[in-house]
Design an enzyme around this catalytic site. Structure first.
Site, PDB file in Angstrom:
ATOM      1  CG  HIS A 111      -1.882   1.092   1.265  1.00 16.79           C
ATOM      2  ND1 HIS A 111      -3.020   1.068   0.496  1.00 16.79           N
ATOM      3  CD2 HIS A 111      -1.881   2.276   1.929  1.00 16.79           C
ATOM      4  CE1 HIS A 111      -3.692   2.195   0.694  1.00 16.79           C
ATOM      5  NE2 HIS A 111      -3.027   2.943   1.551  1.00 16.79           N
ATOM      6  CG  ASP A 152      -5.653  -1.032   2.245  1.00 19.99           C
ATOM      7  OD1 ASP A 152      -5.026  -1.818   1.529  1.00 19.99           O
ATOM      8  OD2 ASP A 152      -6.248  -0.024   1.807  1.00 19.99           O
TER       9      ASP A 152
HETATM   10  C1  GRF Z   1       1.326   0.782  -6.237  1.00 18.05           C
HETATM   11  O1  GRF Z   1       1.361   2.128  -5.859  1.00 18.05           O
HETATM   12  C2  GRF Z   1       0.918  -0.086  -5.077  1.00 18.05           C
HETATM   13  O2  GRF Z   1       1.304   0.421  -3.846  1.00 18.05           O
HETATM   14  C3  GRF Z   1      -0.580  -0.103  -5.169  1.00 18.05           C
HETATM   15  O3  GRF Z   1      -0.875  -0.061  -6.537  1.00 18.05           O
HETATM   16  C4  GRF Z   1       0.210   0.528  -7.244  1.00 18.05           C
HETATM   17  C5  GRF Z   1       0.623  -0.440  -8.298  1.00 18.05           C
HETATM   18  O4  GRF Z   1       1.622   0.080  -9.139  1.00 18.05           O
HETATM   19  N1  GRF Z   1      -1.134  -1.227  -4.453  1.00 18.05           N
HETATM   20  P1  GRF Z   1       2.420  -0.887 -10.066  1.00 18.05           P
HETATM   21  O5  GRF Z   1       1.407  -1.577 -10.960  1.00 18.05           O
HETATM   22  O6  GRF Z   1       3.138  -1.878  -9.199  1.00 18.05           O
HETATM   23  O7  GRF Z   1       3.362  -0.037 -10.859  1.00 18.05           O
END
Ligand code: GRF
Length: 208
Positions: A111, A152
């Site tokens: 997160h 979460d």
């Molecule tokens: C990230 O910011 C992660 O924390 C959230 O979704 C986003 C995914 O980004 N759960 P990516 O696809 O890994 O670039």
């Protein structure tokens, strides 16, 4: 350790990529990403996974009458690869109950803020960074946590901080948090691969 990664349709897959590469380069020891499962066929993350040599599948929740049958389909696909650990990486839905129950304390999520603040339903993507900035918080960061049946709220495995600067926009903040996410997620998975994570009274204990 066999890893499966779950991504939502629109995910870029940058966390997924960091995890795959860390396994391929041995940064996460004795581990392999055996499957990336997406929610939609046209997905930047799935394309990236294939380019990195990882098998992909699609389980599209919209093709099932309800969450339960979607969950059964997901379980069936996971059952074929028998993962030791499941990593959500830009998977923004609530994971169906039976999947959470089938892999107790073996599902991780990342997160992009410091839980338990700034989490919950709808809190993903740029929205999280907008709310952090609006709150006036001086520190943000990221959280890797175990996944339970809610958004979460599972036990926290690792957190890292990032300073919120007075001139930050949600975009500039997201840009600085993202590389920290990659490093933190890889580090958390490495702890599992090294057998250093224990759950006691619903809290994560890490052996030094
Ligand atoms: C990230 O910011 C992660 O924390 C959230 O979704 C986003 C995914 O980004 N759960 P990516 O696809 O890994 O670039």
């Amino acid at each position: 350790m066999k890893l499966a990664i779950l991504v939502s349709g629109k995910a870029r897959g940058s966390n997924m990529q960091a995890i795959i590469e860390a396994c391929q380069e041995g940064v996460i020891p004795n581990s392999e990403v055996v499957a990336v499962i997406g929610t939609r066929a046209e997905s930047p993350a799935l394309e990236k996974a294939r380019a990195l040599g990882v098998p992909t599948s699609v389980v599209n929740p919209h093709e099932f009458p309800d969450e339960e049958t979607y969950g059964d389909a997901l379980l069936w696909v996971l059952g074929k690869v028998q993962p030791d650990l499941i990593c959500l990486a830009g998977y923004v839905r609530l994971l169906p109950k039976q999947v959470v129950q089938a892999y107790p304390n073996r599902i991780l999520n990342i997160h992009p803020a410091l839980l338990p603040q700034f989490g919950g339903k709808g809190m993903y993507g740029m929205r999280v960074h907008e709310v952090v900035i609006a709150s006036g918080a001086k520190l943000t960061g990221c959280t890797v946590h175990l996944v339970d049946e809610h958004y979460d709220t599972g036990p926290i495995v690792l957190q890292r901080t990032v300073e919120v600067l007075p001139e930050d926009t949600p975009e500039t903040l997201a840009q600085r948090v993202l590389p920290v996410e990659h490093a933190t997620y890889v580090e958390a998975i490495r702890l599992f691969a090294e057998g250093r994570v224990r759950i006691e009274d619903n809290q994560v204990v890490i052996r030094e």
